[in-house]
Write an enzyme that holds these catalytic residues in place. Sequence first.
Site, PDB file in Angstrom:
ATOM      1  CG  HIS A  38      -2.209  -0.642   1.067  1.00 28.69           C
ATOM      2  ND1 HIS A  38      -3.414   0.020   1.168  1.00 28.69           N
ATOM      3  CD2 HIS A  38      -2.515  -1.927   0.793  1.00 28.69           C
ATOM      4  CE1 HIS A  38      -4.406  -0.830   0.974  1.00 28.69           C
ATOM      5  NE2 HIS A  38      -3.880  -2.025   0.727  1.00 28.69           N
ATOM      6  CD  GLU A 106      -6.691  -1.711  -3.492  1.00 25.78           C
ATOM      7  OE1 GLU A 106      -5.588  -1.133  -3.304  1.00 25.78           O
ATOM      8  OE2 GLU A 106      -6.841  -2.938  -3.332  1.00 25.78           O
TER       9      GLU A 106
END
Length: 323
Positions: A38, A106
């Site tokens: 991330h 994402e």
Amino acid sequence: MTEYGYFLASEDYGPNALVEQAQMAEQAGFTSLWISDHYHPWNDVQGHSPFVWSVIGALSRATTLHVETAVTCPTVRIHPAVIAQAAATSGILLGGRFRLGVGSGEALNEHIFGDAWPRTAVRHEMLEEAVEIIRRLMTGDEVSHQGRHYTVENARLYDVPDEPVPIDVAGAGPAATELAARIGDGFITMSPDREAVDRFRHSGGGRQQGQASAHGGMKVCYDTDRDAAVRAVHQRWPNMFLPGELGQLLPTPRHFEQAAQLVTEQQVADSPIPCGDDEEEHIRSARAYVDAGFDVVLINQIGPDMRGFFDFYRTKVLPRLAR
């Protein structure tokens, strides 16, 4: 026989804590590690997001477990040619104990340079082209590529592992699962979805050189107080309860925090996530993945009592699952 690994959450812990958890996982009897990749956490309560490739380097010296990214998006934030170099180096450091897990990503992590966030079908196209580039570079040959989404010119990896790093592809939904079957050495998903595993295998996905092909992620919250465990999940991981495509489209932790105001503690309490210290509940949840046909189940502890969790799984849960 199904194997059980531990899922290191980079959103929830800093680099030193992740390495320590990996060591505790090995001591507890887990056989492999996932680590999330991330740029941002889902919310500020989680509050972490170290650079995954640096942590993998540390893991290569801290444990003897297999390691996999779950998952890296090799399409927008980092060019696939750079991901190929990172994965090849990780494969060497881990001596064949590394798998590259990839997915379509994402907006939360991938929009940081101001690039447009493509629609799902385009993201799948980009992922397929990216995996092709990574595999070609893993040969150690010089690669030039002019594709629809990427250009590579005279690129060559001089340090590659003896065997190419296996690439597993994450999927949620029929299109992504069929893409995983077409281009992946394995399949990754985050629920005990028998239909998805069957679709993956019936669409051509399977084993490569005897390696496990279906990998499932499972969240739990161990605590001796079930109500405290429910509160911990509600505070730290409410994003898991957001519907539809919000997880792929919302751009910042602040937006996830706003959406998560609609999630209640009762939703968490009623969910299949094991909360508390009832070993039967934890075992039932893990066996749901076994029944769905998964080869490896990766378990992540949400709550703060990490030592309690690892001791609980070492003494009570993993021995029973092994039987």
